[in-house]
Design a protein around this motif. Structure first.
Motif, PDB file in Angstrom:
ATOM      1  N   THR A   7       8.659  30.110 -10.636  1.00 31.75           N
ATOM      2  CA  THR A   7       9.101  29.259 -11.747  1.00 31.75           C
ATOM      3  C   THR A   7       9.558  30.120 -12.927  1.00 31.75           C
ATOM      4  OG1 THR A   7       7.485  27.629 -11.050  1.00 31.75           O
ATOM      5  CG2 THR A   7       8.375  27.363 -13.258  1.00 31.75           C
ATOM      6  N   TYR A   8      10.669  29.713 -13.515  1.00 29.69           N
ATOM      7  CA  TYR A   8      11.157  30.373 -14.732  1.00 29.69           C
ATOM      8  C   TYR A   8      10.612  29.620 -15.940  1.00 29.69           C
ATOM      9  CZ  TYR A   8      14.657  32.803 -11.894  1.00 29.69           C
ATOM     10  OH  TYR A   8      15.295  33.583 -10.979  1.00 29.69           O
ATOM     11  N   LEU A   9      10.737  30.263 -17.102  1.00 31.49           N
ATOM     12  CA  LEU A   9      10.297  29.615 -18.327  1.00 31.49           C
ATOM     13  C   LEU A   9      11.430  29.623 -19.352  1.00 31.49           C
ATOM     14  CD1 LEU A   9       7.528  28.423 -19.400  1.00 31.49           C
ATOM     15  CD2 LEU A   9       7.412  30.524 -20.771  1.00 31.49           C
ATOM     16  N   TRP A  10      11.679  28.475 -19.946  1.00 36.91           N
ATOM     17  CA  TRP A  10      12.669  28.366 -21.029  1.00 36.91           C
ATOM     18  C   TRP A  10      11.909  28.253 -22.348  1.00 36.91           C
ATOM     19  CZ3 TRP A  10      17.309  28.953 -22.905  1.00 36.91           C
ATOM     20  CH2 TRP A  10      17.733  28.213 -24.011  1.00 36.91           C
ATOM     21  N   LYS A  11      12.303  29.057 -23.311  1.00 34.58           N
ATOM     22  CA  LYS A  11      11.703  28.937 -24.644  1.00 34.58           C
ATOM     23  C   LYS A  11      12.820  28.943 -25.669  1.00 34.58           C
ATOM     24  CE  LYS A  11       8.090  30.716 -27.607  1.00 34.58           C
ATOM     25  NZ  LYS A  11       7.113  31.767 -27.897  1.00 34.58           N
ATOM     26  N   GLY A  53      15.688  22.910 -12.267  1.00 33.65           N
ATOM     27  CA  GLY A  53      15.085  21.597 -12.503  1.00 33.65           C
ATOM     28  C   GLY A  53      14.019  21.676 -13.584  1.00 33.65           C
ATOM     29  N   THR A  54      13.920  20.621 -14.399  1.00 35.10           N
ATOM     30  CA  THR A  54      12.850  20.588 -15.395  1.00 35.10           C
ATOM     31  C   THR A  54      11.908  19.448 -15.041  1.00 35.10           C
ATOM     32  OG1 THR A  54      13.861  19.036 -16.971  1.00 35.10           O
ATOM     33  CG2 THR A  54      14.541  21.333 -17.129  1.00 35.10           C
ATOM     34  N   ASP A  55      10.806  19.366 -15.768  1.00 33.51           N
ATOM     35  CA  ASP A  55       9.807  18.334 -15.479  1.00 33.51           C
ATOM     36  C   ASP A  55       9.389  17.689 -16.802  1.00 33.51           C
ATOM     37  OD1 ASP A  55       8.021  16.762 -14.121  1.00 33.51           O
ATOM     38  OD2 ASP A  55       7.314  18.402 -12.829  1.00 33.51           O
ATOM     39  N   THR A  56       8.305  16.943 -16.761  1.00 35.39           N
ATOM     40  CA  THR A  56       7.905  16.181 -17.950  1.00 35.39           C
ATOM     41  C   THR A  56       7.466  17.062 -19.126  1.00 35.39           C
ATOM     42  OG1 THR A  56       5.785  15.908 -16.859  1.00 35.39           O
ATOM     43  CG2 THR A  56       7.297  14.050 -16.742  1.00 35.39           C
ATOM     44  N   ASP A  57       7.263  18.378 -18.878  1.00 35.98           N
ATOM     45  CA  ASP A  57       6.960  19.254 -20.029  1.00 35.98           C
ATOM     46  C   ASP A  57       8.219  19.540 -20.860  1.00 35.98           C
ATOM     47  OD1 ASP A  57       7.981  20.734 -17.915  1.00 35.98           O
ATOM     48  OD2 ASP A  57       6.786  22.520 -18.346  1.00 35.98           O
ATOM     49  N   ASN A  58       9.376  19.103 -20.373  1.00 35.48           N
ATOM     50  CA  ASN A  58      10.620  19.187 -21.134  1.00 35.48           C
ATOM     51  C   ASN A  58      10.694  17.937 -22.021  1.00 35.48           C
ATOM     52  OD1 ASN A  58      13.279  18.980 -22.002  1.00 35.48           O
ATOM     53  ND2 ASN A  58      14.146  18.799 -19.931  1.00 35.48           N
ATOM     54  N   PRO A  59      10.663  18.103 -23.357  1.00 41.33           N
ATOM     55  CA  PRO A  59      10.661  16.915 -24.229  1.00 41.33           C
ATOM     56  C   PRO A  59      11.912  16.056 -24.063  1.00 41.33           C
ATOM     57  CG  PRO A  59      10.179  18.922 -25.480  1.00 41.33           C
ATOM     58  CD  PRO A  59      10.617  19.358 -24.118  1.00 41.33           C
ATOM     59  N   ARG A  72       8.963  24.627 -18.180  1.00 38.59           N
ATOM     60  CA  ARG A  72       9.198  25.326 -16.914  1.00 38.59           C
ATOM     61  C   ARG A  72      10.528  24.920 -16.280  1.00 38.59           C
ATOM     62  NH1 ARG A  72       5.012  23.029 -13.741  1.00 38.59           N
ATOM     63  NH2 ARG A  72       4.980  21.534 -15.445  1.00 38.59           N
ATOM     64  N   LEU A  73      11.098  25.851 -15.529  1.00 40.65           N
ATOM     65  CA  LEU A  73      12.360  25.606 -14.819  1.00 40.65           C
ATOM     66  C   LEU A  73      12.169  26.022 -13.366  1.00 40.65           C
ATOM     67  CD1 LEU A  73      14.738  27.437 -17.343  1.00 40.65           C
ATOM     68  CD2 LEU A  73      14.460  24.957 -17.172  1.00 40.65           C
ATOM     69  N   SER A  74      12.491  25.145 -12.439  1.00 38.03           N
ATOM     70  CA  SER A  74      12.382  25.546 -11.028  1.00 38.03           C
ATOM     71  C   SER A  74      13.774  25.610 -10.405  1.00 38.03           C
ATOM     72  CB  SER A  74      11.475  24.585 -10.264  1.00 38.03           C
ATOM     73  OG  SER A  74      11.892  23.260 -10.488  1.00 38.03           O
ATOM     74  N   LEU A  75      14.067  26.761  -9.847  1.00 37.60           N
ATOM     75  CA  LEU A  75      15.407  27.011  -9.317  1.00 37.60           C
ATOM     76  C   LEU A  75      15.617  26.338  -7.966  1.00 37.60           C
ATOM     77  CD1 LEU A  75      18.129  28.669  -9.398  1.00 37.60           C
ATOM     78  CD2 LEU A  75      16.891  30.426  -8.121  1.00 37.60           C
TER      79      LEU A  75
END
Ligand SMILES: [Zn+2]
Length: 338
Positions: free
Chosen positions: A263-267, A286-292, A275-278
């Motif tokens: 998993t990658y991390l976007w800040k 792809g992002t998940d619910t931790d992406n506002p 988190r970002l999953s390739l």
């Protein structure tokens, strides 16, 4: 093609399309395709003599009519192909032919993307003269295109209902759609309008589903004709990204990672991170619910879509990560980290 004598009742249709028209045309095609982040390149321009001097095939094309269901006469197509120099066909990349006239009220045609018999799945032809918008009357020289005007602000008086009917740029962009597995909408059922694929009230737009389909096929075709090294692309994902202009802290940030799960991390500059999953096949993060900004209803609210650019150096071509798109924003990768 150099001079080919096509005698139409309205007059002789010359081969006016020349090498100097290629760059403005390519610019137009790429303006149209930018909405899908697909960019087309010209590998080579070939001008050649007609493969046959037999004018009966051209005469057939000039007289061909659509049937009662509006379908073009399929028998005109092999006759048009008979003028092309098959030795010059490229087996893998897209082949676009500029032919004086491709049939009454027709602007172009594309080979079936699944065709294995005639091997024309990467062949399309457009008419540099057409009578589609004169309803089968006198043919006109098709303009290269003016998509730039379609991009003028919504409020501009020029913009209202802007659609340059029958431009060569739009025709080429449309035929390339067929190679990328897009089909015409069903006019009875269509809910979206102003589409590059035609239907009622056509124009330049691709629907989100069409973009997904076209990108998947474009990637498949690109992989088959150029060196494609997913590893080298994955290595380039990490780095700084920035929108231009930067209007808020969310418009710049860094992708770091990967952790042991890949998993990658976007800040971003605002200090928010997720988190970002390739997905290496679709080249999306792809992002998940931790992406506002996560939006479950819309694909483009869930994924960072990587934008690649072909890069050529001393005869060798490769792809580089140029940036990513998230929703309507495009963030460019900063190679020096600045
Ligand atoms: Zn079509």
């Amino acid at each position: 093609m150099t001079e080919l004598n096509i005698a139409h009742p309205a007059g002789r249709l010359s081969c006016w399309f020349k090498g100097r028209h290629v760059n403005p045309l390519l610019k137009e095609i790429n303006l149209i395709w930018r909405q899908a982040d697909i960019e087309w390149f010209v590998e080579s321009v070939v001008e050649h003599e007609p493969a046959t001097t037999d004018t009966s095939a051209a005469r057939y094309v000039v007289n061909a009519k659509r049937d009662d269901h509006g379908r073009g006469d399929p028998d005109r197509i092999p006759r048009i192909y008979s003028y092309f120099n098959v030795d010059k066909h490229y087996p893998v990349i897209q082949n676009l032919y500029f032919f004086p006239f491709v049939g009454n009220t027709s602007q172009g045609f594309a080979g079936d993307p699944d065709d294995r018999v005639n091997r024309v799945s990467n062949h399309a032809a457009v008419g540099i003269w057409s009578n589609e918008y004169s309803n089968g009357g006198g043919p006109y020289r098709t303009p290269v295109g003016d998509r730039a005007r379609a991009d003028t602000p919504e409020t501009s008086p020029q913009k209202r209902n802007f659609f340059q009917k029958g431009s060569l740029g739009r025709n080429c962009a449309h035929e390339l759609c067929h190679h990328l597995r897009l089909a015409h909408p069903d006019e009875e059922k269509q809910a979206a309008f102003q589409r590059l694929m035609g239907g009622k009230r056509p124009a330049y737009s691709l629907t989100p589903n069409e973009i997904t389909t076209a990108r998947a096929e474009a990637m498949r075709r690109a992989k088959s004709c150029l060196s494609w090294d997913p590893e080298s692309i994955i290595i380039q994902i990490k780095g700084h990204y920035r929108r231009s202009p930067v209007e808020e802290d969310w418009h710049q940030g860094e992708i770091s990672g990967q952790d042991e799960s890949g998993t990658y991390l976007w800040k971003n500059k605002a200090g928010k991170s997720w988190r970002l999953s390739l997905d290496p096949e679709r080249l999306v993060l792809g992002t998940d619910t931790d992406n506002p900004d996560f939006n479950t209803n819309k694909t483009n609210g869930r994924e960072f879509r990587l934008v690649l650019k072909r890069h050529s150096k001393s005869g060798h071509s490769e792809y580089r990560v140029k940036g990513f798109r998230f929703k309507t924003d495009y963030l460019e990768r900063r190679t020096n980290g600045n």
